[in-house]
Design an enzyme around this catalytic site. Structure first.
Site, short mmCIF file in Angstrom:
data_model
loop_
_atom_site.label_atom_id
_atom_site.label_comp_id
_atom_site.label_asym_id
_atom_site.label_seq_id
_atom_site.Cartn_x
_atom_site.Cartn_y
_atom_site.Cartn_z
N ASP A 127 -14.53 2.58 6.21
CA ASP A 127 -14.11 1.26 6.27
C ASP A 127 -12.65 0.99 6.34
O ASP A 127 -11.73 0.00 5.73
CB ASP A 127 -14.59 0.52 5.16
CG ASP A 127 -14.35 1.33 3.67
OD1 ASP A 127 -13.28 1.75 3.70
OD2 ASP A 127 -14.92 1.12 2.68
N GLU A 141 -11.30 -3.37 3.23
CA GLU A 141 -12.41 -2.72 3.91
C GLU A 141 -13.70 -3.54 3.96
O GLU A 141 -14.30 -3.02 4.90
CB GLU A 141 -12.55 -1.61 2.60
CG GLU A 141 -11.46 -0.76 2.54
CD GLU A 141 -10.09 -1.10 1.71
OE1 GLU A 141 -10.47 -2.24 0.99
OE2 GLU A 141 -9.43 -0.35 1.41
N ARG A 161 -5.90 -1.79 -2.67
CA ARG A 161 -4.72 -2.80 -2.19
C ARG A 161 -5.00 -4.05 -3.15
O ARG A 161 -4.20 -4.64 -3.27
CB ARG A 161 -5.02 -2.93 -0.78
CG ARG A 161 -4.05 -3.87 -0.21
CD ARG A 161 -4.08 -3.93 1.23
NE ARG A 161 -3.82 -2.69 2.06
CZ ARG A 161 -2.50 -2.30 2.64
NH1 ARG A 161 -1.77 -3.36 2.90
NH2 ARG A 161 -2.59 -1.45 3.18
C1 UD1 Z 1 -6.13 3.42 2.68
C2 UD1 Z 1 -7.16 2.73 3.26
C3 UD1 Z 1 -8.34 2.31 2.16
C4 UD1 Z 1 -8.53 3.78 1.43
C5 UD1 Z 1 -7.42 4.65 1.06
C6 UD1 Z 1 -7.63 5.90 0.94
C7 UD1 Z 1 -6.63 0.72 5.05
C8 UD1 Z 1 -6.06 -0.71 5.03
N1 UD1 Z 1 -6.63 1.29 3.66
O1 UD1 Z 1 -5.25 2.82 1.89
O2 UD1 Z 1 -9.33 1.72 2.72
O3 UD1 Z 1 -9.38 3.51 0.33
O4 UD1 Z 1 -6.24 4.64 2.36
O5 UD1 Z 1 -6.70 6.63 0.18
O6 UD1 Z 1 -7.04 1.28 5.74
N2 UD1 Z 1 1.44 7.18 2.07
C9 UD1 Z 1 2.10 8.48 2.09
N3 UD1 Z 1 1.54 9.57 2.46
C10 UD1 Z 1 0.08 9.68 2.86
C11 UD1 Z 1 -0.63 8.60 2.70
C12 UD1 Z 1 -0.01 7.30 2.64
O7 UD1 Z 1 3.41 8.44 1.96
O8 UD1 Z 1 -0.29 10.91 3.19
C13 UD1 Z 1 1.93 6.18 1.70
C14 UD1 Z 1 2.79 5.39 2.99
O9 UD1 Z 1 3.77 4.75 2.42
C15 UD1 Z 1 1.87 4.32 3.35
C16 UD1 Z 1 1.21 3.87 1.80
O10 UD1 Z 1 0.84 5.11 1.31
O11 UD1 Z 1 2.43 3.33 4.00
C17 UD1 Z 1 -0.12 3.25 2.21
O12 UD1 Z 1 -1.16 3.96 3.14
P1 UD1 Z 1 -2.18 3.05 3.78
O13 UD1 Z 1 -3.09 3.99 4.75
O14 UD1 Z 1 -1.67 1.88 4.50
O15 UD1 Z 1 -3.14 2.55 2.70
P2 UD1 Z 1 -3.81 3.08 1.51
O16 UD1 Z 1 -3.50 2.27 0.28
O17 UD1 Z 1 -3.51 4.58 1.64
#
Ligand code: UD1
Ligand code: UDP
Length: 381
Positions: free
Chosen positions: A97, A133, A212
């Site tokens: 999701d 999600e 989130r």
């Molecule tokens: C995302 C998914 C969520 C899932 C979660 C699992 C969406 C909107 N959200 O949320 O459904 O439950 O992943 O963890 O699709 N970042 C890093 N390195 C990484 C990963 C993330 O630095 O390997 C940081 C970055 O600044 C990034 C931020 O985390 O911008 C958020 O990552 P993002 O994929 O936008 O959302 P999640 O909160 O991880």
């Protein structure tokens, strides 16, 4: 001629949950596997691919710190369209999701390629929670040709939305395949501090948080965990921190200087599952952890108001406790001090899978494309 199945994924939990499917596709004589990562996550995604020995065929590399959901979606549409054109797969598999899933499923649908949705039919019933999600999974359901529902509850959610029953297979959740496979390998801890905690035999409170819709209460979560560390000094608190800087900035300051709190980088899957197995109580807002920890017999307190995973709540192993500071402290303390209450929650249950979800998924994909027969649906009884 073999059919070409393209699996598209972008985040840590998707990578863990598609890994067994990719392995089963690779082993199939009738189906060829093509893997595409969007790179929505970076380190957290690469870490999982490495553990499962998967080298993606294409990497859209859309990662950026703190990017908006719309920027992420548009980059996935753009990058994936070119790959869909060049590879022309017979079906596209997505899992879960995330925004990667919503974008990839629409992109495949626009190119008239059948979409296969792994972990289909989960519903919280509230479009704003989990955000985004719940919307992502509903969007994907609209364009899906084959819905691989993990449980009969998720199948029933789809039937209520008038999805054709012939397009649904109940497979079990592939996360249980990944979990069983990983736990079996008995992977040691890399981090000496984790090794020491495991060897000490001290009770462990394992905490993860990232949702989130909880961002605005992340400081509360940090304060509650800090209070618990002080009130339960015989406990070790382990918090593998999500990479998201918004989460880190809010949660971690309250935990500084607490001797019985260990904050780590995201743990490799083998280490994390080992830590779960060594834990006494799990406090989380994660989807995947809600599915895995019950299988290991660990009581799970979920910092959310609702869940799309009611099965382990019904089994009594998972409890929804919301995000109020007093409630978090009270619920964890009760589990830590009331042994009868603890025993009532610490039951190993497997409502989410039996370890054969990937085999059922791949058989159903073969059936969709006319080269295989479906297997009987997953039944936890
Ligand atoms: C995302 C998914 C969520 C899932 C979660 C699992 C969406 C909107 N959200 O949320 O459904 O439950 O992943 O963890 O699709 N970042 C890093 N390195 C990484 C990963 C993330 O630095 O390997 C940081 C970055 O600044 C990034 C931020 O985390 O911008 C958020 O990552 P993002 O994929 O936008 O959302 P999640 O909160 O991880
Ligand atoms: N996980 C991991 N290392 C960690 C924390 C979690 O490998 O440090 C695994 C966990 O076992 C589960 C998945 O990551 O399979 C859950 O990911 P996350 O909580 O980020 O996402 P969600 O499941 O909430 O979408």
């Amino acid at each position: 001629m073999t059919k070409r199945i393209m699996t598209v994924y972008g985040t840590r939990p998707e990578a863990i949950k598609v890994a067994p499917v990719i392995k089963a596709l690779e082993a199939s004589a009738e189906l060829d596997s093509i893997t595409v990562v969007t790179g929505q996550h970076r380190e957290m995604l690469d870490q999982v691919n490495e553990i499962f020995g998967i080298t993606p065929d294409h990497d859209l590399n859309v990662f950026a710190h703190r990017q908006t959901l719309n920027a992420l979606m548009s980059k996935v549409f753009d990058g994936l369209d070119a790959v869909l054109e060049s590879e022309a797969p017979d079906a596209v598999v997505v899992q879960g999701d995330t925004s990667t899933v919503a974008a990839a499923s629409i992109a495949a649908f626009y190119r008239q390629i059948p979409v296969v949705h792994v972990e289909a039919g989960l519903r919280s019933g509230d479009i704003s929670s989990p955000f985004p999600e719940e919307a992502n999974r509903k969007i994907t359901s609209q364009v899906t040709a084959l819905h691989l529902a993990p449980t009969s509850t998720s199948r029933d959610n789809l039937l209520r939305e008038n999805v054709d029953p012939a397009t649904i297979a109940v497979t079990g959740n592939t996360v249980i395949d990944a979990l069983f496979h990983t736990v079996e390998q008995d992977i040691p801890f890399n981090d000496p501090a984790l090794k020491e905690i495991e060897a000490s035999g001290r009770p462990v409170l394992l905490v993860t948080t990232h949702r989130r819709e909880n961002w605005h209460v992340m400081e509360v979560v940090g304060r509650a965990v800090a209070r618990l560390a002080r009130e339960l000094p015989h406990y070790s608190v382990v918090l593998p921190a999500h990479r998201n800087p918004i989460v880190r900035d809010a949660v971690l300051p309250a935990l500084e200087g607490l001797e019985n709190v260990l904050v780590t980088e995201p743990l490799a899957y083998g280490e994390f599952t080992r830590m779960m197995a060594a834990s006494t109580i799990v406090l989380t807002d994660s989807g995947g952890v809600q599915e895995e920890a019950p299988s290991l017999g660990k009581p799970v307190l979920v910092m959310r108001e609702n869940t799309e995973r009611p099965e382990a709540v019904d089994a009594g192993t998972v409890k929804l406790i919301g995000t109020d500071e007093e409630r978090i402290v009270a619920e964890v303390s009760r589990l830590a001090t009331d042994s009868a209450h603890y025993a009532s929650m610490a039951n190993a249950v497997n409502p989410y899978g039996d370890g054969a979800a990937a085999a059922r998924s791949v058989a159903a994909i073969g059936h969709l494309l006319g080269v295989d027969d479906r297997l009987p649906d997953f039944d936890p009884r």
